[in-house]
Enzyme design. Sequence first.
Site, PDB file in Angstrom:
ATOM      1  N   ASP A  90       2.788  19.847  58.900  1.00 22.62           N
ATOM      2  CA  ASP A  90       1.859  20.353  59.908  1.00 22.62           C
ATOM      3  C   ASP A  90       1.131  19.189  60.575  1.00 22.62           C
ATOM      4  O   ASP A  90       1.037  18.098  60.018  1.00 22.62           O
ATOM      5  CB  ASP A  90       0.856  21.342  59.301  1.00 22.62           C
ATOM      6  CG  ASP A  90      -0.084  20.710  58.267  1.00 22.62           C
ATOM      7  OD1 ASP A  90       0.384  19.866  57.473  1.00 22.62           O
ATOM      8  OD2 ASP A  90      -1.284  21.048  58.268  1.00 22.62           O
ATOM      9  N   GLU A 156      -1.799  20.853  55.152  1.00 24.91           N
ATOM     10  CA  GLU A 156      -2.689  19.745  54.789  1.00 24.91           C
ATOM     11  C   GLU A 156      -3.836  19.604  55.780  1.00 24.91           C
ATOM     12  O   GLU A 156      -4.980  19.397  55.401  1.00 24.91           O
ATOM     13  CB  GLU A 156      -1.899  18.429  54.702  1.00 24.91           C
ATOM     14  CG  GLU A 156      -2.635  17.317  53.957  1.00 24.91           C
ATOM     15  CD  GLU A 156      -3.643  16.551  54.788  1.00 24.91           C
ATOM     16  OE1 GLU A 156      -4.483  15.848  54.195  1.00 24.91           O
ATOM     17  OE2 GLU A 156      -3.626  16.637  56.038  1.00 24.91           O
TER      18      GLU A 156
HETATM   19  N1  BES Z   1      -3.310  11.604  56.479  1.00 21.24           N
HETATM   20  C1  BES Z   1      -4.665  12.021  56.622  1.00 21.24           C
HETATM   21  C2  BES Z   1      -5.591  11.300  55.662  1.00 21.24           C
HETATM   22  C3  BES Z   1      -5.652   9.814  55.870  1.00 21.24           C
HETATM   23  C4  BES Z   1      -5.782   9.291  57.141  1.00 21.24           C
HETATM   24  C5  BES Z   1      -5.624   8.982  54.802  1.00 21.24           C
HETATM   25  C6  BES Z   1      -5.841   7.914  57.308  1.00 21.24           C
HETATM   26  C7  BES Z   1      -5.722   7.630  54.971  1.00 21.24           C
HETATM   27  C8  BES Z   1      -5.804   7.092  56.232  1.00 21.24           C
HETATM   28  C9  BES Z   1      -4.736  13.520  56.386  1.00 21.24           C
HETATM   29  O1  BES Z   1      -3.731  14.196  57.096  1.00 21.24           O
HETATM   30  C10 BES Z   1      -6.055  14.049  56.901  1.00 21.24           C
HETATM   31  O2  BES Z   1      -6.250  14.020  58.080  1.00 21.24           O
HETATM   32  N2  BES Z   1      -6.909  14.558  56.005  1.00 21.24           N
HETATM   33  C11 BES Z   1      -8.082  15.287  56.377  1.00 21.24           C
HETATM   34  C12 BES Z   1      -8.340  16.298  55.299  1.00 21.24           C
HETATM   35  C13 BES Z   1      -9.187  17.461  55.713  1.00 21.24           C
HETATM   36  C14 BES Z   1      -8.508  18.284  56.787  1.00 21.24           C
HETATM   37  C15 BES Z   1      -9.494  18.323  54.536  1.00 21.24           C
HETATM   38  C16 BES Z   1      -9.277  14.364  56.527  1.00 21.24           C
HETATM   39  O3  BES Z   1      -9.389  13.360  55.818  1.00 21.24           O
HETATM   40  O4  BES Z   1     -10.105  14.644  57.386  1.00 21.24           O
HETATM   41 MN    MN Z   2      -1.873  13.311  56.799  1.00 22.13          MN
HETATM   42 MN    MN Z   3      -4.375  14.299  59.227  1.00 23.22          MN
END
Ligand code: BES
Ligand code: MN
Ligand code: MN
Length: 460
Positions: A90, A156
């Site tokens: 997604d 996710e």
């Molecule tokens: N891949 C990201 C997290 C990420 C981004 C880790 C950059 C390290 C470096 C993930 O898809 C994301 O966006 N996570 C969200 C989680 C939330 C929707 C619960 C976030 O961190 O905001």
């Molecule tokens: Mn991600």
């Molecule tokens: Mn993300």
Amino acid sequence: MAAIDDVIKYTENNRDKFEEELFELLRFPSISSDPDSTEEMNRCAEWLKKNFESFGLSAEILPTQGWPVVVAETAKKSDRPTVLVYGHYDVQPVDPLELWNSPPFEPRRAENGNVYARGATDDKGQAFTHVKAAEAWMKAGVEPPVNLVFLIEGEEEIGSPNLEDFIREHRERFLADAVLISDTSQFGRDLPALCYALRGITYMEFIVTGAKEDLHSGMFGGIAPNPAHVVARILADMKDPNGTIQIPGFYDGVKAPEDWELEEYEKLPWDFEELAKQLGISKLSGEREYPVPVRKWCRPTLDINGVYGGFAGKGAKTVIPSKAGAKVSMRLVPGQDAERIANLFEDFVRERIPEEYQVELINYQNSPATVIPVEHPAMQAGKEAFAKGFGKEPLLTREGASIPVVSFFVDEMKCPTVLLGFGLPDDNLHAPNEKFLLEDFHRGIKTSAHFLDAFARIEK
Ligand code: BES
Ligand code: MN
Ligand code: MN
């Protein structure tokens, strides 16, 4: 010739094919937060299933309470360890669309070697490196040295609300000796990173209501409640000018980074001035008493993500809004309990609502932080894999962002988890013109192929 050499040769001979397939995957507008994307989500999951099958994995699409999960696996052999690969198909919404230089779901290869598309790095491009590494192992005429299980989810970006229950339900299938994930970043260009910690998150919204309808601010100003002021006051109370959060109990239990970590951070090639410049600000912000890396990775935060209420259109309109509200996210670190933080936040807001107002609170997300022990053998395999696949020893980093399911793998499944970051910090994740360097896509594939080889050797 060792088996791995044939595998690497396969990746080199199939660069064009791999890119073409990546571009196909990037064409699906699989936006999980959009309830109208059922068809696109299903088609994307279906495409992944077929892709897995095309090189000999058995694959299926399994339903959850929300969007479906794609599971694929090699035939299980008892003489080798099992690696579980996690990723997500997604993606985030694309707005503001007008700021994209090309349509987000028409992947574009640019002169600078990047592919531009929503999901290019987060997470289709990064997750797909492991799929193609599996293909290379399956098709190079040698046997994969590990059992592989892929778990590619579709929720996710909305916080993985159904994934833990799903994994518990199919527990046997997902028992593994290591979890492999690429959904983080390199430290910078040609600076691959092994990430060993993520922050958690608590996400809240509160909505304050005054009068039952908007009111003329001349006729009723002076006697009518104004919820926008209440929201503004509460938000202002949440942080002092230094950035220290004022919610009582918020910092209770916060674990500080260890000395070895602080020493490591000192050695990393930071350039804070350049970072500020990149962000278009004169200097970095935040808690002055902490070094920047600690602020960025190890301190909990509170950020207003959006505020609304009243008139924000063109020109002037004299109105007292009936409703106002705010969305606030807090990034959590080890030692903090996400539900407890949600409760502290709620108390803080409720205590500040005068009698003639009403308030409603919504808690969207509670995910704890994770610190992964760096000593386990899978980490060692990760280092070796980067050294061979990227030609560079990886840096050991934390990330400030969250991947909700990781704490479940680490703390509940007790499974060594390896986060190989192939993306770049300026890949425009969640923003217009998201990109992925195609060379890093290919280096990621090789790194993943080497990881399986190294892990199998180390686990024996
Ligand atoms: N891949 C990201 C997290 C990420 C981004 C880790 C950059 C390290 C470096 C993930 O898809 C994301 O966006 N996570 C969200 C989680 C939330 C929707 C619960 C976030 O961190 O905001
Ligand atoms: Mn991600
Ligand atoms: Mn993300």
